[in-house]
Design a protein around this motif. Structure first.
Motif, PDB file in Angstrom:
ATOM      1  N   ARG B  18      43.064 -22.966   9.459  1.00  8.75           N
ATOM      2  CA  ARG B  18      42.759 -24.391   9.593  1.00  8.75           C
ATOM      3  C   ARG B  18      42.023 -24.569  10.904  1.00  8.75           C
ATOM      4  NH1 ARG B  18      45.005 -29.083   7.455  1.00  8.75           N
ATOM      5  NH2 ARG B  18      44.926 -30.947   8.783  1.00  8.75           N
ATOM      6  N   VAL B  19      40.863 -25.211  10.851  1.00  9.79           N
ATOM      7  CA  VAL B  19      40.004 -25.359  12.016  1.00  9.79           C
ATOM      8  C   VAL B  19      39.792 -26.842  12.308  1.00  9.79           C
ATOM      9  CG1 VAL B  19      37.644 -25.021  12.864  1.00  9.79           C
ATOM     10  CG2 VAL B  19      38.827 -23.148  11.702  1.00  9.79           C
ATOM     11  N   GLN B  55      30.324 -36.217   1.913  1.00  7.48           N
ATOM     12  CA  GLN B  55      29.044 -36.253   1.230  1.00  7.48           C
ATOM     13  C   GLN B  55      29.182 -35.581  -0.147  1.00  7.48           C
ATOM     14  OE1 GLN B  55      26.313 -37.658   1.294  1.00  7.48           O
ATOM     15  NE2 GLN B  55      24.563 -36.371   0.735  1.00  7.48           N
ATOM     16  N   SER B  56      28.446 -36.103  -1.114  1.00 10.53           N
ATOM     17  CA  SER B  56      28.477 -35.545  -2.465  1.00 10.53           C
ATOM     18  C   SER B  56      28.164 -34.048  -2.438  1.00 10.53           C
ATOM     19  CB  SER B  56      27.464 -36.277  -3.327  1.00 10.53           C
ATOM     20  OG  SER B  56      27.388 -35.689  -4.606  1.00 10.53           O
ATOM     21  N   PHE B  62      36.738 -29.877   3.664  1.00 11.88           N
ATOM     22  CA  PHE B  62      36.205 -30.563   4.840  1.00 11.88           C
ATOM     23  C   PHE B  62      36.715 -32.004   4.855  1.00 11.88           C
ATOM     24  CE2 PHE B  62      33.186 -27.508   6.473  1.00 11.88           C
ATOM     25  CZ  PHE B  62      32.864 -26.729   5.369  1.00 11.88           C
ATOM     26  N   SER B  63      37.156 -32.459   6.010  1.00  9.62           N
ATOM     27  CA  SER B  63      37.560 -33.839   6.153  1.00  9.62           C
ATOM     28  C   SER B  63      37.248 -34.325   7.557  1.00  9.62           C
ATOM     29  CB  SER B  63      39.041 -34.025   5.845  1.00  9.62           C
ATOM     30  OG  SER B  63      39.832 -33.310   6.774  1.00  9.62           O
ATOM     31  N   GLY B  64      37.078 -35.627   7.683  1.00  6.23           N
ATOM     32  CA  GLY B  64      36.791 -36.227   8.974  1.00  6.23           C
ATOM     33  C   GLY B  64      37.678 -37.415   9.225  1.00  6.23           C
ATOM     34  N   SER B  65      37.933 -37.676  10.505  1.00 11.07           N
ATOM     35  CA  SER B  65      38.754 -38.824  10.872  1.00 11.07           C
ATOM     36  C   SER B  65      38.323 -39.333  12.237  1.00 11.07           C
ATOM     37  CB  SER B  65      40.231 -38.459  10.874  1.00 11.07           C
ATOM     38  OG  SER B  65      40.495 -37.495  11.882  1.00 11.07           O
ATOM     39  N   THR B  74      37.887 -31.479  10.315  1.00 12.33           N
ATOM     40  CA  THR B  74      38.865 -30.462   9.970  1.00 12.33           C
ATOM     41  C   THR B  74      38.402 -29.675   8.750  1.00 12.33           C
ATOM     42  OG1 THR B  74      40.695 -31.780  10.850  1.00 12.33           O
ATOM     43  CG2 THR B  74      41.263 -30.026   9.312  1.00 12.33           C
ATOM     44  N   ILE B  75      38.531 -28.368   8.850  1.00  9.25           N
ATOM     45  CA  ILE B  75      38.332 -27.488   7.702  1.00  9.25           C
ATOM     46  C   ILE B  75      39.718 -26.944   7.372  1.00  9.25           C
ATOM     47  CG2 ILE B  75      37.041 -25.553   6.736  1.00  9.25           C
ATOM     48  CD1 ILE B  75      35.095 -25.817   9.131  1.00  9.25           C
ATOM     49  N   SER B  76      40.232 -27.282   6.210  1.00  9.01           N
ATOM     50  CA  SER B  76      41.647 -27.011   5.930  1.00  9.01           C
ATOM     51  C   SER B  76      41.935 -25.532   5.714  1.00  9.01           C
ATOM     52  CB  SER B  76      42.101 -27.810   4.702  1.00  9.01           C
ATOM     53  OG  SER B  76      41.326 -27.426   3.570  1.00  9.01           O
TER      54      SER B  76
END
Lengths: 120, 106
Positions: B18-19, B55-56, B62-65, B74-76
């Motif tokens: 997890r990054v 993004q499509s 990948f997630s952002g907050s 975050t890259i899970s």
């Protein structure tokens, strides 16, 4: 499929000029603000310029580092954006990318980049 | 101009890790924050826009907050194709500055 293709890069001597082109396809070019970014070798991404759509006047803004030397225009009938670069300096050496700007300032579409090398 | 900073500047990770990458703006930018991935010799690729919208076509790992001045990508579970440099970019005003980048390698 959306495509942006840059052309016009190359080796040029300091003080000379170069014109880059960005040709779009697969989307309604006239509905997108168009931007140019550059990336010097081994460095990060730097915004160079953008041009608004005609609805918002079709005007352009420029980074301080290129203002007065670079000029951005667009021909929506041909789906092309032109970056005219005058009085080039060695520090303008970079890969130049064009990108189509989304509604709130993100860039979903990018070209592959064209290398500009300014050297004597 | 709004200045963007990122940390770390580089990190070493393994497949499956997890990054987390952070981005900070020099003033509040609400959620006008976007994330890109760039691989050598390629154009940037939009991953996340408006701080947290995927993004499509971008994998859900990948997630952002974040909002205001502090943001996170975050890259899970890191995959081999995720080794690249990641940039944040503010779209609050002109110039639409990028952060200096975070290089993720093995």
């Amino acid at each position: 499929e959306v495509q942006l293709v840059e052309s016009g890069g190359g080796l040029v001597e300091p003080g000379r000029s170069l014109r880059l082109s960005c040709t779009g396809s697969g989307f309604t070019f006239g509905n997108y603000a168009m931007s140019w970014f550059r990336q010097a070798p081994g460095k990060g991404l730097e915004w160079v310029s953008h041009i608004r759509i005609k609805t918002y006047g079709g005007t352009a803004d420029y980074a301080a580092s290129v203002k007065g030397r670079f000029s951005l225009s667009r021909d929506d009938s041909r789906s092309i954006a032109y970056l005219q670069m005058n009085n080039l300096r060695t520090e303008d050496t970079a890969v130049y990318f064009c990108a189509a700007r989304g509604s709130s300032g993100w860039y979903p579409y990018w070209g592959q980049g064209t290398l500009v090398t300014v050297s004597s | 101009d709004i200045q963007m900073t990122q940390s770390p500047s580089s990190l070493s990770a393994s497949v499956g890790d997890r990054v987390t990458i952070t981005c900070r703006a020099s003033q509040s930018i609400s959620t006008y924050l976007n994330w890109y991935q760039q691989k050598p010799g390629k154009a940037p690729n939009l991953l996340i826009y408006a701080a947290s919208t995927l993004q499509s076509g971008v994998p859900s790992r990948f997630s952002g907050s974040g909002s205001g001045t502090d943001f996170t990508l975050t890259i899970s579970s890191l995959q081999p194709e995720d080794f690249a440099t990641y940039y944040c970019q503010q779209s609050y005003n002109t110039p639409p500055n990028f952060g200096p980048g975070t290089k993720v390698d093995i």
